[in-house]
Design an enzyme around this catalytic site. Structure first.
Site, mmCIF file in Angstrom:
data_model
loop_
_atom_site.group_PDB
_atom_site.id
_atom_site.type_symbol
_atom_site.label_atom_id
_atom_site.label_comp_id
_atom_site.label_asym_id
_atom_site.label_seq_id
_atom_site.Cartn_x
_atom_site.Cartn_y
_atom_site.Cartn_z
ATOM 1 N N LYS A 31 0.888 -1.340 -0.117
ATOM 2 C CA LYS A 31 -0.155 0.118 0.134
ATOM 3 C C LYS A 31 0.380 1.233 0.406
ATOM 4 O O LYS A 31 0.461 1.893 -0.950
ATOM 5 C CB LYS A 31 -0.747 -0.213 1.233
ATOM 6 N N GLN A 41 -4.516 -1.601 10.235
ATOM 7 C CA GLN A 41 -4.962 -2.816 9.171
ATOM 8 C C GLN A 41 -5.361 -3.863 9.727
ATOM 9 O O GLN A 41 -4.827 -3.664 11.202
ATOM 10 C CB GLN A 41 -3.063 -3.210 9.205
ATOM 11 N N ASP A 67 -11.362 2.850 4.702
ATOM 12 C CA ASP A 67 -11.802 1.378 4.543
ATOM 13 C C ASP A 67 -12.974 0.917 4.450
ATOM 14 O O ASP A 67 -13.484 -0.649 3.806
ATOM 15 C CB ASP A 67 -10.805 0.225 5.843
HETATM 16 N N1 GUN Z 1 -6.546 -6.932 6.061
HETATM 17 C C1 GUN Z 1 -6.697 -7.694 5.086
HETATM 18 N N2 GUN Z 1 -7.884 -6.103 3.826
HETATM 19 C C2 GUN Z 1 -7.389 -5.355 4.373
HETATM 20 C C3 GUN Z 1 -8.329 -4.464 4.423
HETATM 21 O O1 GUN Z 1 -8.595 -3.725 2.878
HETATM 22 N N3 GUN Z 1 -7.911 -3.508 4.960
HETATM 23 C C4 GUN Z 1 -7.680 -3.581 5.984
HETATM 24 N N4 GUN Z 1 -7.612 -2.511 7.227
HETATM 25 N N5 GUN Z 1 -7.094 -4.752 6.534
HETATM 26 C C5 GUN Z 1 -6.967 -5.251 5.755
#
Ligand code: GUN
Length: 286
Positions: free
Chosen positions: A54, A98, A121
């Site tokens: 990311k 996350q 998110d």
């Molecule tokens: N863990 C796996 N995919 C995601 C996501 O899209 N966002 C977040 N915050 N955690 C994740």
């Protein structure tokens, strides 16, 4: 013949568009680049890889990112303090925590503490609820990425029968809502299957579209699908130096009409949709 749905290519096209919007709209008018915050707790190797990807994506596009990496034994109080800091920092347009979190941290409490206006998110109940009610909100990036990929390849979902495997809050549940909503894209008839569904094959064999987000490598086999179905693989697993999805690629390839590869299918779309949400948050924040 199976056509692969190229997430890398589409993500690149969208990134170019985002770069132009940043240049023309945001930098010229607002003189500030969008800024994504990321909070990561612990040492889960998959989470570290996702977060690093990311951050790299932000760098590629020219968006600012700030990572707070907290140790595994961080208390809930300490994490809530960091979230408060992100909520109050006017330079952070949007941020994510996350997932998954360590067991001693209450995920609901953590997500509820995020300012919905910065929840890029789309996991906060305010955004999730608005999504379920067809209102404007941040939608979860993976679900958005899947819809965008289907749209790009002009795959009709209205009136089609979609089977989703996995009911996670991150993928299965949001995509079930978006596929079935009375909107465009939407209007699909959806069955959401999960670990307690007996005989998942019964459903997948009838499905026009199958979205697999079950977290088990090679779960969906060619014998479980009907010929010509569209298969979206959300899984990603490292196995003996190979990267595998939730779909058994070699038995499904040739039987499906469309299939997302792993890597290079849903993954790059998820990352670019997170950046798109951050861009929207930045535009809202001016
Ligand atoms: N863990 C796996 N995919 C995601 C996501 O899209 N966002 C977040 N915050 N955690 C994740």
């Amino acid at each position: 013949m199976t056509q692969l749905l190229d997430g890398n290519l589409l993500a690149k096209e969208i990134k170019n568009k985002i770069c132009k919007i940043i240049e023309k709209k945001i930098l010229k008018k607002h003189k500030r680049i969008p800024h994504l915050g990321i909070i990561l707790t612990g040492n889960n190797s998959s989470s570290i890889t996702y977060v690093n990807n990311k951050i790299k994506e932000c760098e590629n596009i020219g968006i600012k990112s700030s990572l707070i990496h907290l140790p595994i034994n961080t208390s809930e109080k300490e994490l809530l303090e960091k979230i408060k800091g992100m909520n109050q920092n006017p330079h952070i347009d949007g941020f994510i925590v996350q997932l998954p979190l360590e067991k001693h941290l209450n995920q609901d409490k953590i997500i509820l503490s995020i300012n919905p206006k910065k929840d890029v998110d789309g996991f906060h109940p305010e955004n999730f609820g608005k999504m379920a009610l067809d209102m404007k909100a941040f939608f979860p990036a993976t679900a958005l990425g899947i819809l965008t990929l289907l749209e790009k390849y002009k795959i009709q979902i209205s009136g089609k029968y979609t089977v989703i495997i996995g009911r996670s809050r991150i993928v299965g549940r949001p995509i079930s809502i978006l596929m079935s909503r009375k909107n465009n894209p939407g209007n699909s008839t959806v069955t959401l299957t999960h670990s307690k569904t007996p005989n998942i094959e019964f459903y997948t064999k009838q499905a026009d579209i199958i979205i697999v987000a079950v977290g088990i490598p090679g779960f969906l086999k060619g014998k479980m699908i009907k010929k010509g179905s569209i298969v979206i693989d959300v899984g990603i697993h490292s196995h003996e130096k190979k990267i595998l999805g939730d779909v058994d690629f070699y038995s499904v390839y040739g039987k499906a009409s469309y299939l997302t590869p792993v890597p290079g299918g849903v993954g790059p779309m998820t990352r670019v949709m997170l950046i798109k949400n951050t861009l929207i948050a930045a535009l809202n924040n001016r």
